[in-house]
Design a protein around this motif. Structure first.
Motif, mmCIF file in Angstrom:
data_model
loop_
_atom_site.group_PDB
_atom_site.id
_atom_site.type_symbol
_atom_site.label_atom_id
_atom_site.label_comp_id
_atom_site.label_asym_id
_atom_site.label_seq_id
_atom_site.Cartn_x
_atom_site.Cartn_y
_atom_site.Cartn_z
ATOM 1 N N PHE A 34 0.848 -1.186 0.000
ATOM 2 C CA PHE A 34 0.000 0.000 0.000
ATOM 3 C C PHE A 34 0.890 1.244 0.000
ATOM 4 C CE2 PHE A 34 0.595 -1.396 4.347
ATOM 5 C CZ PHE A 34 0.968 -0.233 5.026
ATOM 6 N N PRO A 35 0.407 2.305 -0.610
ATOM 7 C CA PRO A 35 1.200 3.540 -0.656
ATOM 8 C C PRO A 35 1.053 4.342 0.640
ATOM 9 C CG PRO A 35 -0.839 3.849 -1.842
ATOM 10 C CD PRO A 35 -0.816 2.402 -1.397
ATOM 11 N N LEU A 36 2.043 5.152 0.921
ATOM 12 C CA LEU A 36 1.949 6.131 2.001
ATOM 13 C C LEU A 36 1.856 7.508 1.348
ATOM 14 C CD1 LEU A 36 4.704 4.791 4.455
ATOM 15 C CD2 LEU A 36 2.223 4.540 4.648
ATOM 16 N N PRO A 37 1.049 8.399 1.891
ATOM 17 C CA PRO A 37 0.839 9.689 1.228
ATOM 18 C C PRO A 37 2.060 10.621 1.236
ATOM 19 C CG PRO A 37 -0.288 9.634 3.341
ATOM 20 C CD PRO A 37 0.238 8.253 3.090
ATOM 21 N N PHE A 38 3.020 10.364 2.102
ATOM 22 C CA PHE A 38 4.140 11.296 2.267
ATOM 23 C C PHE A 38 5.468 10.780 1.710
ATOM 24 C CE2 PHE A 38 3.070 8.936 6.084
ATOM 25 C CZ PHE A 38 4.232 8.219 6.312
ATOM 26 N N THR A 39 5.429 9.670 0.966
ATOM 27 C CA THR A 39 6.644 9.140 0.352
ATOM 28 C C THR A 39 6.291 8.449 -0.964
ATOM 29 O OG1 THR A 39 8.523 7.625 0.629
ATOM 30 C CG2 THR A 39 6.477 7.007 1.721
ATOM 31 N N PRO A 40 7.185 8.483 -1.931
ATOM 32 C CA PRO A 40 6.902 7.794 -3.197
ATOM 33 C C PRO A 40 7.094 6.275 -3.114
ATOM 34 C CG PRO A 40 9.060 8.823 -3.303
ATOM 35 C CD PRO A 40 8.433 9.247 -2.001
ATOM 36 N N ALA B 285 19.816 4.607 -2.674
ATOM 37 C CA ALA B 285 20.689 4.830 -3.836
ATOM 38 C C ALA B 285 19.871 5.042 -5.109
ATOM 39 C CB ALA B 285 21.660 3.659 -3.999
ATOM 40 N N SER B 286 18.861 4.221 -5.304
ATOM 41 C CA SER B 286 18.056 4.392 -6.520
ATOM 42 C C SER B 286 17.212 5.654 -6.458
ATOM 43 C CB SER B 286 17.188 3.154 -6.789
ATOM 44 O OG SER B 286 16.242 2.953 -5.770
ATOM 45 N N LEU B 287 16.737 6.019 -5.290
ATOM 46 C CA LEU B 287 15.995 7.274 -5.168
ATOM 47 C C LEU B 287 16.887 8.467 -5.496
ATOM 48 C CD1 LEU B 287 13.921 6.613 -1.911
ATOM 49 C CD2 LEU B 287 13.018 6.878 -4.224
ATOM 50 N N MET B 288 18.141 8.404 -5.072
ATOM 51 C CA MET B 288 19.074 9.497 -5.363
ATOM 52 C C MET B 288 19.429 9.545 -6.851
ATOM 53 S SD MET B 288 21.566 9.625 -1.982
ATOM 54 C CE MET B 288 22.323 8.063 -2.339
ATOM 55 N N LEU B 289 19.650 8.381 -7.446
ATOM 56 C CA LEU B 289 20.038 8.344 -8.856
ATOM 57 C C LEU B 289 18.891 8.690 -9.795
ATOM 58 C CD1 LEU B 289 22.272 5.147 -8.896
ATOM 59 C CD2 LEU B 289 23.028 7.495 -9.291
ATOM 60 N N VAL C 121 20.941 12.879 -0.248
ATOM 61 C CA VAL C 121 21.051 11.780 0.711
ATOM 62 C C VAL C 121 20.001 11.952 1.808
ATOM 63 C CG1 VAL C 121 22.536 10.702 2.451
ATOM 64 C CG2 VAL C 121 23.509 11.393 0.266
ATOM 65 N N GLY C 122 19.874 13.150 2.313
ATOM 66 C CA GLY C 122 18.883 13.410 3.360
ATOM 67 C C GLY C 122 17.462 13.177 2.888
ATOM 68 N N GLY C 123 17.168 13.645 1.682
ATOM 69 C CA GLY C 123 15.830 13.445 1.129
ATOM 70 C C GLY C 123 15.516 11.976 0.907
ATOM 71 N N ALA C 124 16.502 11.241 0.391
ATOM 72 C CA ALA C 124 16.307 9.807 0.167
ATOM 73 C C ALA C 124 16.145 9.068 1.494
ATOM 74 C CB ALA C 124 17.487 9.231 -0.608
ATOM 75 N N PHE C 125 16.879 9.486 2.497
ATOM 76 C CA PHE C 125 16.752 8.865 3.819
ATOM 77 C C PHE C 125 15.367 9.134 4.400
ATOM 78 C CE2 PHE C 125 17.468 9.074 8.504
ATOM 79 C CZ PHE C 125 17.791 7.744 8.708
ATOM 80 N N LEU C 126 14.897 10.379 4.297
ATOM 81 C CA LEU C 126 13.582 10.732 4.839
ATOM 82 C C LEU C 126 12.437 10.078 4.070
ATOM 83 C CD1 LEU C 126 14.118 14.504 5.702
ATOM 84 C CD2 LEU C 126 13.900 12.586 7.298
ATOM 85 N N ALA C 127 12.606 9.900 2.769
ATOM 86 C CA ALA C 127 11.540 9.314 1.951
ATOM 87 C C ALA C 127 11.644 7.799 1.839
ATOM 88 C CB ALA C 127 11.556 9.917 0.552
ATOM 89 N N GLY C 128 12.877 7.272 1.869
ATOM 90 C CA GLY C 128 13.072 5.862 1.565
ATOM 91 C C GLY C 128 13.429 4.960 2.714
#
Length: 182
Positions: free
Chosen positions: A27-33, A132-136, A142-149
């Motif tokens: 299921f998806p979460l509204p605050f992360t892809p 890593a894939s979110l960043m690429l 790095v911070g955004g990928a950590f918070l989202a992923g």
């Protein structure tokens, strides 16, 4: 060449099937892809009940099934796009984590050790792959990928590790009671 017996092949096939089914528990979460799925639980479970080579081969078969077009990735994804897209790192993280967890689990069922390995090694490896894939692909920092992923999944991942470890201990005990064919 290593000989694999029928029992091991059956365990591997069942684990691959469980991983495929776990991909649909999502299921998806509204605050992360990133989609929440049961895959982490399945990867931890198969890593705990299979040898490192078997665990790696099982996840590799899962990846190949998705590559050829079977909808086995989270949310029914498949194809090369899933393996180079924004969430592809999680899939590769599953492969690395399965082998590492299996290597580090020890010879006998040990709930504390298994929890330590799945939570302390498996989840970070999976999350690092995903980050890593979110960043690429998504061009996140790095911070955004950590918070989202990673951050949104900490509590759920710990819960899935606990369930996988408890199930693996029970399965190991049950498999010891089943007589070998022959």
């Amino acid at each position: 060449m290593t000989k694999i017996d029928t029992r091991a092949l059956c365990k591997m096939a069942l684990c691959a099937a469980i991983l495929c089914v776990a991909s649909y528990i999502s299921f998806p979460l509204p605050f992360t892809p990133v989609i929440v799925s049961g895959q982490t639980l399945a990867v931890n479970l198969l890593a705990l009940i299979l040898s490192p080579a078997q665990a790696g081969a099982t996840v590799a078969v899962y990846i190949l099934l998705g590559l050829i077009g079977l909808p086995v990735f989270a949310g029914g994804g498949s194809g090369i796009g899933s393996l180079i897209g924004p969430y592809s790192g999680y899939i590769y993280g599953f492969l690395a984590a399965a082998v590492l967890i299996s290597l580090l689990k020890g010879q006998k069922p040990n709930l504390v050790r298994w929890l330590t390995v799945t939570i302390g090694v498996g989840i970070p490896v999976i999350d690092l792959g995903g980050m890593a894939s979110l960043m690429l692909v998504n061009k996140m920092t790095v911070g955004g990928a950590f918070l989202a992923g990673a951050v949104p999944f900490f509590i759920g991942d710990i819960f899935k590790c606990v369930v996988a470890c408890l199930a693996a201990v029970a399965l190991e005990k049950a498999m010891k009671r089943v007589p070998a064919a022959g």
